[in-house]
Design a protein around this motif. Structure first.
Motif, PDB file in Angstrom:
ATOM      1  N   ALA A   1      14.707 -19.544   0.573  1.00  0.00           N
ATOM      2  CA  ALA A   1      14.871 -18.124   0.918  1.00  0.00           C
ATOM      3  C   ALA A   1      14.304 -17.238  -0.186  1.00  0.00           C
ATOM      4  CB  ALA A   1      16.341 -17.809   1.162  1.00  0.00           C
ATOM      5  N   LEU A   2      14.540 -17.622  -1.447  1.00  0.00           N
ATOM      6  CA  LEU A   2      13.984 -16.874  -2.569  1.00  0.00           C
ATOM      7  C   LEU A   2      12.459 -16.993  -2.611  1.00  0.00           C
ATOM      8  CD1 LEU A   2      16.586 -17.745  -5.343  1.00  0.00           C
ATOM      9  CD2 LEU A   2      16.245 -15.515  -4.243  1.00  0.00           C
TER      10      LEU A   2
ATOM     11  N   LEU B   1      18.758 -10.900   1.676  1.00  0.00           N
ATOM     12  CA  LEU B   1      20.147 -10.988   2.129  1.00  0.00           C
ATOM     13  C   LEU B   1      20.547 -12.441   2.391  1.00  0.00           C
ATOM     14  CD1 LEU B   1      20.389  -7.938   4.566  1.00  0.00           C
ATOM     15  CD2 LEU B   1      21.439  -8.179   2.307  1.00  0.00           C
ATOM     16  N   MET B   2      19.624 -13.233   2.924  1.00  0.00           N
ATOM     17  CA  MET B   2      19.913 -14.637   3.181  1.00  0.00           C
ATOM     18  C   MET B   2      20.231 -15.363   1.873  1.00  0.00           C
ATOM     19  SD  MET B   2      17.534 -17.605   4.946  1.00  0.00           S
ATOM     20  CE  MET B   2      17.557 -16.808   6.557  1.00  0.00           C
ATOM     21  N   ALA B   3      19.406 -15.165   0.864  1.00  0.00           N
ATOM     22  CA  ALA B   3      19.650 -15.806  -0.433  1.00  0.00           C
ATOM     23  C   ALA B   3      20.957 -15.310  -1.044  1.00  0.00           C
ATOM     24  CB  ALA B   3      18.476 -15.535  -1.376  1.00  0.00           C
ATOM     25  N   SER B   4      21.225 -14.018  -0.908  1.00  0.00           N
ATOM     26  CA  SER B   4      22.460 -13.452  -1.467  1.00  0.00           C
ATOM     27  C   SER B   4      23.690 -14.020  -0.758  1.00  0.00           C
ATOM     28  CB  SER B   4      22.445 -11.933  -1.328  1.00  0.00           C
ATOM     29  OG  SER B   4      21.350 -11.374  -2.034  1.00  0.00           O
ATOM     30  N   ALA B   5      23.612 -14.170   0.554  1.00  0.00           N
ATOM     31  CA  ALA B   5      24.734 -14.723   1.308  1.00  0.00           C
ATOM     32  C   ALA B   5      25.002 -16.168   0.910  1.00  0.00           C
ATOM     33  CB  ALA B   5      24.446 -14.635   2.804  1.00  0.00           C
TER      34      ALA B   5
ATOM     35  N   HIS C   1       5.390 -18.418   6.133  1.00  0.00           N
ATOM     36  CA  HIS C   1       5.651 -18.977   7.468  1.00  0.00           C
ATOM     37  C   HIS C   1       5.699 -20.498   7.426  1.00  0.00           C
ATOM     38  CE1 HIS C   1       5.542 -19.723  11.724  1.00  0.00           C
ATOM     39  NE2 HIS C   1       4.350 -20.291  11.643  1.00  0.00           N
ATOM     40  N   GLU C   2       4.786 -21.117   6.687  1.00  0.00           N
ATOM     41  CA  GLU C   2       4.780 -22.583   6.581  1.00  0.00           C
ATOM     42  C   GLU C   2       6.042 -23.083   5.890  1.00  0.00           C
ATOM     43  OE1 GLU C   2       2.618 -24.700   7.907  1.00  0.00           O
ATOM     44  OE2 GLU C   2       1.614 -22.976   8.819  1.00  0.00           O
ATOM     45  N   ILE C   3       6.459 -22.414   4.828  1.00  0.00           N
ATOM     46  CA  ILE C   3       7.684 -22.804   4.123  1.00  0.00           C
ATOM     47  C   ILE C   3       8.891 -22.664   5.036  1.00  0.00           C
ATOM     48  CG2 ILE C   3       9.273 -22.097   2.280  1.00  0.00           C
ATOM     49  CD1 ILE C   3       6.858 -21.496   0.553  1.00  0.00           C
ATOM     50  N   ASP C   4       8.926 -21.583   5.791  1.00  0.00           N
ATOM     51  CA  ASP C   4      10.041 -21.350   6.709  1.00  0.00           C
ATOM     52  C   ASP C   4      10.146 -22.473   7.741  1.00  0.00           C
ATOM     53  OD1 ASP C   4      12.128 -19.678   7.989  1.00  0.00           O
ATOM     54  OD2 ASP C   4      10.665 -19.544   9.602  1.00  0.00           O
TER      55      ASP C   4
END
Length: 208
Positions: A25-26, A128-132, A52-55
């Motif tokens: 996410a970071l 926000l994803m990384a923070s969560a 996109h590839e990493i995701d």
């Protein structure tokens, strides 16, 4: 190996995949910031394409495995899903993250490939994803707020449940890498099976 060993392996896999999920996410956040701020158009497009590839190849499989192992630990131990506030909070946050990641962020990221720059909401979403995930890690360590409710202690699942909790996500990750997209089918089957098994066990009053 006994139940305790396999349960520890499940916890280990949950920690490893959760850290990996936050790391990816970071990485997405960093690449999307580069894509928005770079003055070189080729770099902007390349950064979004790499995000996109990493995701697809890393973040999604790790997120699936992290969520699955977390759910299995709740469904296979005395913690449960709704007996402790910190577990309930992690459960709710994970559901929101999975929904946002699958139905909102991934689609927006896919649509941004080849265009410039990616929307601000996409950059904020990855942050926000990384923070969560960081907050969930704190919940796991601090275990705050006490119990939601008391009651009979939930039984620990038998060894084979934790064996499946380790092998199913690893199998799904391998299959997903071969297919080129995440496919957590076996994990879903195992999780649903454990939820049904525990429910039937609680109704019948049988342990494990």
């Amino acid at each position: 190996m006994g139940t305790k060993t396999w349960r520890r392996l499940t916890v280990w896999l949950h920690v490893v995949t959760s850290v990996g999920w936050m790391g990816q996410a970071l990485a997405l956040f960093t690449l999307l910031v580069i894509s928005r701020t770079s003055e070189d158009g080729a770099i902007r497009v390349a950064a979004t394409s790499m995000a996109h590839e990493i995701d697809t190849l890393l973040l999604a499989p790790l997120a699936n495995a992290s969520a699955f192992t977390g759910f299995m630990l709740a469904a296979g131990t005395a913690w449960g899903f709704t007996r402790h506030w910190w577990v309930l909070a992690k459960f709710a946050i994970t559901l929101v993250q999975l929904y946002a990641g699958i139905f909102l962020l991934s689609g927006a990221l896919r649509d941004s490939v080849g265009s410039e720059p990616p929307p601000v909401a996409l950059v904020v979403g990855t942050a926000l994803m990384a923070s969560a995930l960081a907050f969930q890690a704190w919940l796991s360590v601090a275990k705050p707020w006490g119990k939601v409710r008391s009651g009979v202690k939930l039984p620990t699942a038998p060894t084979w449940v934790f064996v499946a909790a380790v092998l199913a996500p690893l199998t799904d990750i391998a299959v997903g890498l071969l297919l080129g997209y995440p496919m957590p089918a076996l994990s879903l089957v195992v999780l649903l099976g454990q939820l049904v098994r525990r429910r039937l066990g609680l109704v019948s009053g049988k342990d494990g």
